[in-house]
Design an enzyme around this catalytic site. Structure first.
Site, PDB file in Angstrom:
ATOM      1  N   ARG A 220       7.676   2.060   3.402  1.00  0.00           N
ATOM      2  CA  ARG A 220       6.528   2.609   2.682  1.00  0.00           C
ATOM      3  C   ARG A 220       5.574   3.246   3.697  1.00  0.00           C
ATOM      4  O   ARG A 220       5.439   2.757   4.822  1.00  0.00           O
ATOM      5  CB  ARG A 220       5.773   1.504   1.921  1.00  0.00           C
ATOM      6  CG  ARG A 220       6.505   0.986   0.685  1.00  0.00           C
ATOM      7  CD  ARG A 220       6.515   2.013  -0.445  1.00  0.00           C
ATOM      8  NE  ARG A 220       7.138   1.501  -1.663  1.00  0.00           N
ATOM      9  CZ  ARG A 220       8.415   1.676  -2.005  1.00  0.00           C
ATOM     10  NH1 ARG A 220       9.226   2.382  -1.216  1.00  0.00           N
ATOM     11  NH2 ARG A 220       8.868   1.191  -3.138  1.00  0.00           N
ATOM     12  N   HIS A 268      10.718  11.357   0.964  1.00  0.00           N
ATOM     13  CA  HIS A 268      11.002  10.066   0.308  1.00  0.00           C
ATOM     14  C   HIS A 268      12.371  10.090  -0.398  1.00  0.00           C
ATOM     15  O   HIS A 268      12.475   9.856  -1.605  1.00  0.00           O
ATOM     16  CB  HIS A 268       9.885   9.715  -0.699  1.00  0.00           C
ATOM     17  CG  HIS A 268       9.827   8.257  -1.033  1.00  0.00           C
ATOM     18  ND1 HIS A 268       8.648   7.571  -1.237  1.00  0.00           N
ATOM     19  CD2 HIS A 268      10.811   7.338  -1.208  1.00  0.00           C
ATOM     20  CE1 HIS A 268       8.909   6.310  -1.523  1.00  0.00           C
ATOM     21  NE2 HIS A 268      10.216   6.142  -1.509  1.00  0.00           N
TER      22      HIS A 268
END
Ligand SMILES: NC(=O)c1ccc[n+]([C@@H]2O[C@H](COP(=O)([O-])OP(=O)(O)OC[C@H]3O[C@@H](n4cnc5c(N)ncnc54)[C@H](OP(=O)(O)O)[C@@H]3O)[C@@H](O)[C@H]2O)c1
Length: 305
Positions: A220, A268
């Site tokens: 993250r 991502h």
């Protein structure tokens, strides 16, 4: 049995796949006026979804990380279940092995040389000189660590609780972090984002890594203090980084990470949720719950993963 799908994209595809996997169930995409369901499949749902679901027996997150969900008010006593691998571990290993080899074998340098028409072999580098430390040795971290080991890299890992792992040293907790970092030249982050792990890659921890360290963050964005990373790069203490996740996504245009030399940015994509594998796993767990059998992957809300 009623199942509600509340996903921010592809909800009808998930509904259809769940209907096929659980023919006895009534599966619907969520609507504000729908009858309450026993099971929920969610990805980034609005708070209103949980506020209108008084009968849930379980919430299934269509991803491995539950950090965003834990910012919502979840119904008391309802288990929150995350995806375990479901096709993500192999994708993650592909991404990390590629990032590490690109750096260690200097393919990034050869790409830029080739763009300039330069033919210039560089001195060979030994994998033994690039010990890799994997932060997190869970479902994804272990698979990635083993893949890197198979490639011939020295690999070690860091976890919250002690682990026995054949042929791989696992450092544990705050007490083990400094030794873990001191042994690491390539740092791979595969931790969940929790109160304890937010900002773990920062000025202090970066300074403890071996010289010319390389960072791969596939967990993250909140794990990395981006300004500290940029500073370490500019000061020449870091060799570079492959970043798939960012504090703000999409990474805003004009953000310094876009054109920082040594940084590889991807949007991502290191390990996407695969619908077929995920639905198969979730359907299997719903059937187990209906039989009264225990299931794995239930999130411990106190520790945050
Ligand atoms: N970029 C992407 O596309 C993408 C895709 C999927 C997942 N992810 C991220 O990857 C993360 C990991 O997934 P997973 O399935 O491998 O999770 P997992 O199986 O729960 O493993 C988490 C690991 O982190 C360790 N850990 C947690 N808190 C810690 C702490 N405070 N100190 C030290 N170690 C700590 C755990 O230690 P213990 O073993 O001691 O519990 C465990 O080894 C997810 O949470 C998600 O954020 C990213």
């Amino acid at each position: 049995m009623r199942i509600a799908c509340c996903l921010n994209s592809d909800a009808t595809e998930w509904r259809d796949a769940l209907r096929a996997a659980l023919p006895g169930a009534s599966v619907e995409t969520w609507a504000r006026d729908a009858s309450p369901s026993e099971y929920a499949i969610v990805w980034r749902p609005p708070q209103e979804f949980f506020d209108t679901q008084p009968r849930l027996k379980a919430i299934f997150n269509a991803g491995a990380g539950v950090d965003a969900l834990l910012n919502l008010r979840l119904p008391d006593g309802v288990p929150l279940v995350r995806l375990e691998d479901a096709g993500m571990a192999e994708q993650m290993a592909d991404y990390v092995v590629h990032a590490v080899l690109r750096h260690v074998r200097e393919f990034d340098v050869y790409e830029s040389q080739a763009r300039g028409g330069v033919w210039k072999p560089r001195a060979p580098r030994r994998k033994a000189d690039f010990p890799i430390g994997v932060l997190g040795f869970g479902v994804l971290g272990e698979y990635v660590a083993r893949s890197l080991q198979t490639m011939g890299f020295p690999v070690h890992a860091w976890t919250r609780t002690p682990k026995d792992a054949i042929g791989l040293r696992v450092f544990t907790g705050d007490a083990g972090l400094e030794d873990f970092l001191a042994a690491t030249r390539v740092l791979v982050c595969l931790l969940p984002l929790t109160g304890e792990t937010r900002g773990i890659v920062n000025r202090r921890t970066l300074a403890l890594l071996r010289p010319e360290a390389y960072i791969v963050n596939v967990a993250r964005g909140g794990h990395v203090v981006e300004s500290d990373l940029i500073e370490a790069l500019k000061e020449g203490r870091l060799a570079g980084a492959a970043l798939d996740v960012f504090e703000q996504e999409p990474l805003p245009s004009g953000h310094p990470l876009w054109d920082q030399p040594g940084i590889a940015v991807t949007p991502h994509i290191s390990a996407a949720t695969l619908r077929e594998e995920s639905v198969e796993q979730i359907a299997r767990k719903i059937l187990a719950m209906e039989r009264g059998d225990p299931i794995s992957g239930v999130v411990d809300l106190r520790r945050g993963y």
